[in-house]
Design an enzyme around this catalytic site. Structure first.
Site, PDB file in Angstrom:
ATOM      1  N   LYS A 282      -9.214   0.932   7.925  1.00  0.00           N
ATOM      2  CA  LYS A 282      -9.380   0.201   6.343  1.00  0.00           C
ATOM      3  C   LYS A 282     -10.897  -0.109   6.536  1.00  0.00           C
ATOM      4  O   LYS A 282     -11.489  -0.738   7.333  1.00  0.00           O
ATOM      5  CB  LYS A 282      -8.756  -0.798   6.348  1.00  0.00           C
ATOM      6  CG  LYS A 282      -8.358  -1.124   4.633  1.00  0.00           C
ATOM      7  CD  LYS A 282      -7.228  -2.102   4.711  1.00  0.00           C
ATOM      8  CE  LYS A 282      -6.502  -1.990   3.218  1.00  0.00           C
ATOM      9  NZ  LYS A 282      -5.334  -2.880   3.145  1.00  0.00           N
ATOM     10  N   GLU A 366       9.999  -7.400  -1.144  1.00  0.00           N
ATOM     11  CA  GLU A 366      10.449  -8.598  -2.034  1.00  0.00           C
ATOM     12  C   GLU A 366      12.037  -8.525  -2.080  1.00  0.00           C
ATOM     13  O   GLU A 366      12.532  -9.588  -2.072  1.00  0.00           O
ATOM     14  CB  GLU A 366       9.778  -8.608  -3.313  1.00  0.00           C
ATOM     15  CG  GLU A 366       8.324  -8.797  -3.223  1.00  0.00           C
ATOM     16  CD  GLU A 366       7.566  -7.496  -2.961  1.00  0.00           C
ATOM     17  OE1 GLU A 366       8.189  -6.663  -2.882  1.00  0.00           O
ATOM     18  OE2 GLU A 366       6.398  -7.547  -2.778  1.00  0.00           O
ATOM     19  N   ARG A 394      11.517  -6.435  -8.994  1.00  0.00           N
ATOM     20  CA  ARG A 394      12.321  -5.797  -8.004  1.00  0.00           C
ATOM     21  C   ARG A 394      13.438  -6.596  -7.085  1.00  0.00           C
ATOM     22  O   ARG A 394      14.026  -6.077  -6.440  1.00  0.00           O
ATOM     23  CB  ARG A 394      11.423  -5.068  -7.158  1.00  0.00           C
ATOM     24  CG  ARG A 394      10.532  -5.249  -6.325  1.00  0.00           C
ATOM     25  CD  ARG A 394       9.899  -4.215  -5.415  1.00  0.00           C
ATOM     26  NE  ARG A 394       9.577  -2.986  -6.158  1.00  0.00           N
ATOM     27  CZ  ARG A 394       8.663  -2.080  -5.470  1.00  0.00           C
ATOM     28  NH1 ARG A 394       8.426  -2.317  -4.265  1.00  0.00           N
ATOM     29  NH2 ARG A 394       8.470  -1.041  -6.036  1.00  0.00           N
TER      30      ARG A 394
HETATM   31  C1  LIG Z   1       6.117  -4.283  -4.684  1.00  0.00           C
HETATM   32  C2  LIG Z   1       4.541  -4.641  -4.358  1.00  0.00           C
HETATM   33  N1  LIG Z   1       4.425  -5.923  -3.546  1.00  0.00           N
HETATM   34  C3  LIG Z   1       3.176  -6.206  -3.171  1.00  0.00           C
HETATM   35  C4  LIG Z   1       2.008  -5.466  -3.800  1.00  0.00           C
HETATM   36  C5  LIG Z   1       0.460  -5.895  -3.453  1.00  0.00           C
HETATM   37  N2  LIG Z   1      -0.213  -5.102  -2.592  1.00  0.00           N
HETATM   38  C6  LIG Z   1      -0.987  -4.085  -3.084  1.00  0.00           C
HETATM   39  S1  LIG Z   1      -1.690  -3.091  -2.006  1.00  0.00           S
HETATM   40  C7  LIG Z   1      -0.753  -3.860  -0.718  1.00  0.00           C
HETATM   41  C8  LIG Z   1      -0.958  -3.245   0.572  1.00  0.00           C
HETATM   42  C9  LIG Z   1      -0.844  -2.084   0.773  1.00  0.00           C
HETATM   43  O1  LIG Z   1      -0.891  -1.670   2.193  1.00  0.00           O
HETATM   44  P1  LIG Z   1      -0.768  -0.087   2.671  1.00  0.00           P
HETATM   45  O2  LIG Z   1       0.475   0.639   1.681  1.00  0.00           O
HETATM   46  O3  LIG Z   1      -0.765  -0.126   4.040  1.00  0.00           O
HETATM   47  O4  LIG Z   1      -1.936   0.280   1.949  1.00  0.00           O
HETATM   48  P2  LIG Z   1      -3.582   0.334   2.370  1.00  0.00           P
HETATM   49  O5  LIG Z   1      -4.010  -1.118   1.370  1.00  0.00           O
HETATM   50  O6  LIG Z   1      -3.500  -0.337   3.763  1.00  0.00           O
HETATM   51  O7  LIG Z   1      -4.188   1.581   2.106  1.00  0.00           O
HETATM   52  C10 LIG Z   1       0.208  -4.896  -1.353  1.00  0.00           C
HETATM   53  C11 LIG Z   1       0.774  -5.652  -0.342  1.00  0.00           C
HETATM   54  C12 LIG Z   1       2.396  -4.301  -4.349  1.00  0.00           C
HETATM   55  N3  LIG Z   1       1.252  -3.568  -4.996  1.00  0.00           N
HETATM   56  N4  LIG Z   1       3.415  -3.992  -4.913  1.00  0.00           N
HETATM   57 MG   LIG Z   2      -2.362   0.052   5.390  1.00  0.00          MG
END
Ligand SMILES: Cc1ncc(C[n+]2csc(CCOP(=O)(O)OP(=O)(O)O)c2C)c(N)n1
Ligand SMILES: [Mg+2]
Ligand SMILES: CC(=O)[C@@H](O)[C@H](O)COP(=O)(O)O
Length: 636
Positions: A282, A366, A394
């Site tokens: 990242k 969640e 959800r």
């Molecule tokens: C249901 C839900 N909960 C929380 C979020 C908030 N959220 C947005 S991006 C993220 C992290 C995603 O991590 P990852 O899938 O590893 O993607 P990266 O940012 O590392 O590329 C979160 C928790 C969301 N988008 N959807």
């Molecule tokens: Mg990630």
């Protein structure tokens, strides 16, 4: 002209040689850093997928092949290489490109929903549709290690694994992080695989090993679990569950274009469900992001070019919650905290630092968070589950049937309630009051300022016979909006000397808006009483008597109109046979196009000026009717 300026679509990528591709990757990084520093956005995640996105668009044929990004916050590079560079001057703003895929923006975009863990289900459905239409089209899901901790992913994998003939490519973008480090058994196994010495050896010389690595089946982490015993065992044929038909390729260096393209070509040629495990970083290529201690610039605000830092913001609702919960935690050992992979952004980090044994990060899960909270409550704890309002959607059944049905003392803290802004329609917290109003025994507070947030949080965690919730906005919080008096749970914020014509009930953060509208109305001779109900579910009974003392009731709320506070109060007045007319001003029940919070609220008429204008219209008619009645029946 830069190479980037020559890219108008994926075909331009396919014509480039290795040297040009390396140069283009650098130009894309510079472009991202420049534009996102100006506009704000998901800099870290997008810097991490530059090579991955370029390789995807070279190997597959979008939009004939569907490339679906989970969450979609990491789709800027996808937009840059599909002809939308100009829109980045207004990234995440009206008139510019959105921060997530938007179908109306491009034929290359499929999924607009920013809620995590949906991509595998989409590609399951898309691949079925493509097969029914004659086949020949690939579906590709780009899913992060964080999103992979969401339950829907495993539901989808179970279905994808059932049909070995479907060409579904699952690219796991494994950077080891959600907002914070990704948690959970599966994540541990991914990281153990990623960090095994053997992984490095494989990267250096064993590329062909990657291409002929046999299958890994469901559950994937079972095979990866063996990685703890050493990389060789994990990848040996006998460890794989080939009969379940999901082939595993990787781990692949997610910043090595050659390795990526090899793995993706192998996946494309396989013709069945296949996982490509790409290891990325990242913020890659930008040390301020890579070394950013909180979250590797998962999400940045616009950076002031003078200071090189985000513009200072006022005290946030979240920070008030963070410190008050930590104080409560010191007073009560039964208080525990749960986050769904968003520890810092939901303000649980202070509690976690002070009470390391009493907080749990469940991953982006969640639904599990809420039912696990019900279990914690059954075990004698009082859990506080902090999520963004929109993500509670959800977990509704879990709240209804696992918490409320059992009258368990769980407190939900719903941050980003109401219109949020730059994250688009799937991020607005406009559904929580409509949903929570359906839950028997539910109690919901909507604080108006820092003082009432602290007060109502304490009142919520004091409830022991059922679920409670607080909802508050994104952004800065007013320190204190004082009440002139309190009637039951209801705070009177403004009381005209000679009694009011209009009772304006302002919910939560809209207290300021209500007071400003009342001032405008006073200038026109309309006397307005402004009250803050504080607890909005169930509707406070005190409002009936207050309504009866006025000619008109107006409610203003930063939540969806259908099933919102205004409609609930109208029902209570009807049941009390109170015939004072009520007008409810709320967020229209629709998906609201990209715009800042202020822009969206102005679009839907939720500004002090608009509210005053509409109340003037209603009040004038009522006053006119009253005068006519008086004239028609003198001496009455
Ligand atoms: C249901 C839900 N909960 C929380 C979020 C908030 N959220 C947005 S991006 C993220 C992290 C995603 O991590 P990852 O899938 O590893 O993607 P990266 O940012 O590392 O590329 C979160 C928790 C969301 N988008 N959807
Ligand atoms: Mg990630
Ligand atoms: C993609 C996602 O769900 C979040 O990262 C979103 O961008 C919310 O950001 P804030 O924390 O700034 O509200």
């Amino acid at each position: 002209m830069t190479l980037l300026e020559s890219v108008h679509g994926p075909a331009d990528l396919k014509r480039m040689d290795q040297g040009q591709l390396e140069q283009l990757a650098g130009e894309i990084r510079d472009f991202l850093i420049d534009r996102v520093r100006r506009s704000g956005g998901h800099l870290g995640p997008n810097l991490g997928v530059v090579e991955l996105t370029m390789a995807l668009h070279r190997v597959f044929d979008s939009p004939r092949d569907a490339i679906v990004f989970d969450v979609g916050h990491q789709s800027y590079v996808h937009k840059i290489v599909t002809g939308r560079q100009d829109g980045f001057d207004l990234l995440r703003q009206t008139g510019g490109v959105a921060g997530y895929p938007i179908r109306a923006e491009s034929e290359h975009d499929f999924v607009e929903n920013s809620h995590a863990s949906t991509a595998l289900s989409y590609v399951d459905g898309l691949s079925k549709a493509f097969e029914l239409a004659g086949g020949g089209r690939h579906t590709v899901a780009v899913v992060g290690d964080g999103a992979l901790t969401g339950g829907m992913c495993w539901e989808a994998l179970n279905n994808i694994a059932a049909e070995p003939g479907r060409p579904v490519v699952i690219v796991v973008n494994d950077n080891g992080r959600s907002y914070s480090p990704t948690i959970g058994g599966f994540a541990d196994h991914l990281s153990s695989l990623r960090l095994q010495p053997g992984y490095e050896r494989m990267l250096d010389g064993g590329r062909e090993l990657l291409m002929h690595t046999p299958v890994v089946g469901k559950p994937i982490y079972a095979a990866l679990h063996a990685a703890k015993a050493g990389i060789k065992d994990a990848l040996s044929p006998q460890m794989m569950f080939s009969d379940l038909g999901i082939k595993y390729l990787g781990p692949v260096d997610g910043h090595d274009l050659v390795a990526l393209e090899k793995a993706l070509h192998a996946a494309k040629a396989f013709g069945g469900p296949v996982i490509v495990h790409a290891v990325t970083e990242k913020g890659h290529g930008y040390p301020p992001a890579v070394n950013h201690e909180a979250d590797q610039m998962h999400q940045t605000d616009p950076i002031d070019p003078e200071t090189g830092k985000p513009k200072p913001k006022g005290r946030s609702w979240t920070s008030v919650f963070a410190s008050e919960l930590a104080s409560i935690g010191a007073e009560r050992e039964d208080i525990v905290a749960i986050t769904a992979a968003m520890l810092r952004s939901t303000g649980l980090h202070e509690f976690a630092e002070r009470f390391p044994e009493r907080w749990f990060d469940v991953g982006i899960a969640e639904q599990h968070a809420v039912t696990s909270a019900a279990g914690l409550a059954m075990g004698g704890m009082h859990p506080v589950v902090a999520v963004y309002s929109t993500f509670l959607n959800r977990a509704f059944d879990q709240l209804l049937m696992d918490v409320a049905l059992h009258r368990q003392p769980v407190t939900l803290v719903l941050d980003r309630a109401g219109i949020t802004g730059p994250d688009g329609p799937s991020h607005h917290g406009m559904w929580d009051l409509s949903l929570l109003g359906l839950v028997p025994g539910m109690k919901v507070a909507a604080p108006r300022d820092a003082a009432t947030l602290c007060e109502e949080l304490r009142e919520a965690v004091a409830v022991s016979d059922g679920p409670t919730a607080l909802r508050f906005s994104k952004g800065s919080v007013p320190d204190s909006i004082p009440a002139v008096e309190r009637t039951g749970v209801v705070d009177v914020l403004r009381k005209p000397a000679e009694g009011g014509d209009v009772l304006l009930v302002a919910v939560g953060a809209f207290a300021q808006l209500g007071l400003a509208a009342a001032e405008r109305l006073a200038d026109q001779g309309i006397a307005v009483t402004v009250v803050d109900p504080r607890w909005v579910v169930p509707v406070p009974a005190e409002l009936v008597e207050l309504a009866q003392q006025h000619r008109l009731v107006v409610t203003v709320e930063d939540s969806g109109r259908h099933g919102g506070f205004g409609s609930a109060l109208a029902a209570v007045l009807r049941d009390a046979e109170c015939d004072v007319p009520l007008r409810d001003l709320a967020v229209p029940q629709q998906f609201h196009e990209l715009g800042s919070r202020d822009e969206v609220l102005a679009r839907v008429g939720l500004t002090a000026q608009d509210v005053a204008r509409r109340v003037t219209g209603w009040a004038s008619n009522l006053l006119l009717e009253a005068q006519t009645e008086a004239a028609d029946s003198p001496g009455k």
